[in-house]
Design a protein around this motif. Sequence first.
Motif, mmCIF file in Angstrom:
data_model
loop_
_atom_site.group_PDB
_atom_site.id
_atom_site.type_symbol
_atom_site.label_atom_id
_atom_site.label_comp_id
_atom_site.label_asym_id
_atom_site.label_seq_id
_atom_site.Cartn_x
_atom_site.Cartn_y
_atom_site.Cartn_z
ATOM 1 N N VAL A 74 0.845 -1.126 0.047
ATOM 2 C CA VAL A 74 -0.034 0.084 -0.163
ATOM 3 C C VAL A 74 0.742 1.263 -0.190
ATOM 4 C CG1 VAL A 74 -1.718 1.313 1.280
ATOM 5 C CG2 VAL A 74 -1.879 -1.119 1.128
ATOM 6 N N ALA A 75 1.859 1.359 0.774
ATOM 7 C CA ALA A 75 3.001 2.414 0.744
ATOM 8 C C ALA A 75 3.505 2.923 -0.647
ATOM 9 C CB ALA A 75 4.094 2.272 1.694
ATOM 10 N N ARG A 76 3.944 1.592 -1.289
ATOM 11 C CA ARG A 76 4.169 1.993 -2.725
ATOM 12 C C ARG A 76 2.902 2.237 -3.402
ATOM 13 N NH1 ARG A 76 8.787 -3.020 -2.142
ATOM 14 N NH2 ARG A 76 9.818 -1.810 -0.593
ATOM 15 N N ALA A 77 1.993 1.973 -3.443
ATOM 16 C CA ALA A 77 0.683 2.116 -4.050
ATOM 17 C C ALA A 77 0.386 3.657 -3.940
ATOM 18 C CB ALA A 77 -0.386 1.637 -3.624
ATOM 19 N N PHE A 78 0.650 4.169 -2.876
ATOM 20 C CA PHE A 78 0.578 5.683 -2.469
ATOM 21 C C PHE A 78 1.520 6.487 -3.735
ATOM 22 C CE2 PHE A 78 -0.875 4.912 1.849
ATOM 23 C CZ PHE A 78 -2.215 5.344 1.726
ATOM 24 N N ALA A 79 2.945 5.867 -3.673
ATOM 25 C CA ALA A 79 3.673 6.656 -4.611
ATOM 26 C C ALA A 79 3.318 6.474 -6.085
ATOM 27 C CB ALA A 79 5.222 5.863 -4.680
ATOM 28 N N PHE A 80 2.711 5.171 -6.555
ATOM 29 C CA PHE A 80 2.129 5.197 -7.939
ATOM 30 C C PHE A 80 1.084 5.895 -8.144
ATOM 31 C CE2 PHE A 80 4.505 0.821 -7.896
ATOM 32 C CZ PHE A 80 5.039 1.090 -9.010
ATOM 33 N N ALA A 81 0.170 6.203 -7.061
ATOM 34 C CA ALA A 81 -1.086 7.004 -7.120
ATOM 35 C C ALA A 81 -0.580 8.531 -7.430
ATOM 36 C CB ALA A 81 -1.870 6.795 -6.170
ATOM 37 N N LYS A 82 0.520 8.839 -6.770
ATOM 38 C CA LYS A 82 1.089 10.181 -6.857
ATOM 39 C C LYS A 82 1.538 10.486 -8.268
ATOM 40 C CE LYS A 82 4.469 13.608 -5.157
ATOM 41 N NZ LYS A 82 3.374 14.627 -5.233
ATOM 42 N N GLN A 83 2.213 9.664 -8.728
ATOM 43 C CA GLN A 83 2.750 9.483 -10.275
ATOM 44 C C GLN A 83 1.888 9.698 -11.225
ATOM 45 O OE1 GLN A 83 5.384 6.257 -10.467
ATOM 46 N NE2 GLN A 83 6.812 6.754 -8.870
ATOM 47 N N ARG A 84 0.814 9.008 -10.862
ATOM 48 C CA ARG A 84 -0.321 9.170 -11.797
ATOM 49 C C ARG A 84 -1.559 10.208 -11.710
ATOM 50 N NH1 ARG A 84 0.185 2.716 -12.451
ATOM 51 N NH2 ARG A 84 2.357 2.632 -13.373
ATOM 52 N N GLN A 85 -1.526 10.712 -10.547
ATOM 53 C CA GLN A 85 -2.631 12.052 -10.162
ATOM 54 C C GLN A 85 -3.664 11.081 -9.680
ATOM 55 O OE1 GLN A 85 -2.646 14.671 -13.383
ATOM 56 N NE2 GLN A 85 -0.725 15.583 -12.628
ATOM 57 N N TYR A 86 -3.688 10.034 -8.976
ATOM 58 C CA TYR A 86 -4.809 9.315 -8.478
ATOM 59 C C TYR A 86 -4.966 9.334 -7.021
ATOM 60 C CZ TYR A 86 -4.261 6.048 -12.631
ATOM 61 O OH TYR A 86 -4.102 5.663 -13.934
ATOM 62 N N VAL A 87 -4.110 10.262 -6.095
ATOM 63 C CA VAL A 87 -4.077 10.416 -4.780
ATOM 64 C C VAL A 87 -5.487 10.657 -4.136
ATOM 65 C CG1 VAL A 87 -3.172 11.781 -2.854
ATOM 66 C CG2 VAL A 87 -1.733 11.009 -4.508
ATOM 67 N N PRO A 88 -6.368 11.563 -4.653
ATOM 68 C CA PRO A 88 -7.552 11.961 -4.271
ATOM 69 C C PRO A 88 -8.366 10.484 -4.328
ATOM 70 C CG PRO A 88 -6.967 13.514 -5.867
ATOM 71 C CD PRO A 88 -6.076 12.608 -6.139
ATOM 72 N N GLN A 89 -8.371 9.796 -5.254
ATOM 73 C CA GLN A 89 -9.294 8.700 -5.290
ATOM 74 C C GLN A 89 -8.760 7.674 -4.425
ATOM 75 O OE1 GLN A 89 -7.830 10.404 -7.900
ATOM 76 N NE2 GLN A 89 -8.982 9.907 -9.783
ATOM 77 N N MET A 90 -7.411 7.570 -4.197
ATOM 78 C CA MET A 90 -6.810 6.763 -3.200
ATOM 79 C C MET A 90 -7.363 7.062 -1.929
ATOM 80 S SD MET A 90 -3.510 4.707 -3.149
ATOM 81 C CE MET A 90 -3.046 3.153 -2.127
ATOM 82 N N THR A 91 -7.101 8.386 -1.664
ATOM 83 C CA THR A 91 -7.583 8.683 -0.263
ATOM 84 C C THR A 91 -8.784 8.511 0.085
ATOM 85 O OG1 THR A 91 -5.861 10.868 -0.500
ATOM 86 C CG2 THR A 91 -7.468 10.855 1.384
ATOM 87 N N THR A 92 -9.772 8.711 -0.634
ATOM 88 C CA THR A 92 -11.061 8.444 -0.506
ATOM 89 C C THR A 92 -11.248 6.814 -0.134
ATOM 90 O OG1 THR A 92 -11.977 10.369 -1.852
ATOM 91 C CG2 THR A 92 -13.615 8.426 -1.395
ATOM 92 N N SER A 120 6.331 9.051 0.837
ATOM 93 C CA SER A 120 6.093 9.996 2.038
ATOM 94 C C SER A 120 5.597 11.235 1.479
ATOM 95 C CB SER A 120 7.548 10.507 2.675
ATOM 96 O OG SER A 120 7.236 11.385 3.476
ATOM 97 N N ALA A 121 5.940 11.654 0.280
ATOM 98 C CA ALA A 121 4.974 12.713 -0.283
ATOM 99 C C ALA A 121 3.808 12.696 -0.857
ATOM 100 C CB ALA A 121 6.110 13.201 -1.971
ATOM 101 N N ALA A 122 3.437 11.427 -1.358
ATOM 102 C CA ALA A 122 2.159 11.043 -1.409
ATOM 103 C C ALA A 122 1.443 10.795 -0.261
ATOM 104 C CB ALA A 122 2.240 9.582 -2.151
ATOM 105 N N VAL A 123 1.981 10.455 0.814
ATOM 106 C CA VAL A 123 1.042 10.288 2.217
ATOM 107 C C VAL A 123 0.678 11.839 2.453
ATOM 108 C CG1 VAL A 123 1.309 10.147 4.652
ATOM 109 C CG2 VAL A 123 1.712 8.288 2.959
ATOM 110 N N ALA A 124 1.704 12.894 2.478
ATOM 111 C CA ALA A 124 1.438 14.204 2.685
ATOM 112 C C ALA A 124 0.413 14.816 1.774
ATOM 113 C CB ALA A 124 2.751 14.968 2.477
ATOM 114 N N GLU A 125 0.192 14.608 0.683
ATOM 115 C CA GLU A 125 -0.770 14.930 -0.339
ATOM 116 C C GLU A 125 -2.120 14.202 -0.038
ATOM 117 O OE1 GLU A 125 -1.715 14.830 -5.358
ATOM 118 O OE2 GLU A 125 0.316 14.497 -4.539
ATOM 119 N N ALA A 126 -1.839 13.091 0.176
ATOM 120 C CA ALA A 126 -3.215 12.349 0.616
ATOM 121 C C ALA A 126 -3.865 13.119 1.945
ATOM 122 C CB ALA A 126 -2.980 10.870 0.844
#
Length: 320
Positions: free
Chosen positions: A167-185, A217-223
Amino acid sequence: AQSEAQAQAEARAQGNNVRGDGQSQAQVQGTNGGNRGNPWLNNRQAVNPYIGDFNTYQDIRPQAVQATGQASALAQGVRRRGNARAAAQSLAQATSSGEADAAAQAVASAAASTGSDDSTATAEAAAVSETLAEAAAYNPSWASNLYAKSAGYAVSRGQTRAYARSVARAFAFAKQRQYVPQMTTAVADAITSGGSQSRYAYGQAIATAIAEGGDSSAAVAEATATAICTGGSTANAWASAYAVALSQDSRGCLVLNQAKAMAQARCGRNGAEAFSKAEASSRVLGFCGLLDMVPGGINLGWAGGSSASNSYGGLLNSGR
């Protein structure tokens, strides 16, 4: 002479929240007007209510997550690199056909099988993480159910560490592909519906992402910024998992600080107030010494000093 890095490491070991300048939160408490009288600063009791059955889950001996029949076929697709979007769609189709448990078993099994460091396992681990991110992008509502069930299987079989890493690495992939809002939800909804097991699993995932640094880590901050601006049940659920992460590593306070700066740019004062209304949020803020982010203090009645005086540099100030 003792290096700054060594000093910070020792301070963390002693349970202090260390700022980037090497000072602990306790060292700045006297100058932080908004945190005067804050009962949660550096206090593990602030996050204990959200740790739940932490010791019980931690003590579960690792067991294989059995994936048979359709679950086995789905797991193979999840582990195949370059197949993430198709794998996510297959999981969704299985769920819509009444095979939600098989889909969740497939994800938990695939995550549990990626623990070694050889090249094949590394590629498979990346594939699992990509699939988790693609699932959220495909349909956050459906993904939340998958996330909750998958976390339950992983925790109950002692595979939380492997699942958290995926999941931690999924956050990174989500950030790269601009999926962070969807994954946060999706994660927040999974925590709400999955209860203590999901809260534990995703809290561990947040802690793992923070420890890995970089994109994770950056993705967690964004989430976290997304959760702050969303408020309501999303903010409360995310904060409860974040409390679990803080119980593992107080460096999460530094990431929370970054998230607050991002939220300030996105949604300003209203977002800060929405986030602080939930009890879980207030405890997380209190633990990190950020109570005075909201003008006038937060919902538990603690005094709120000048936001410019807070120990993290006056983030989310009132604009006064």
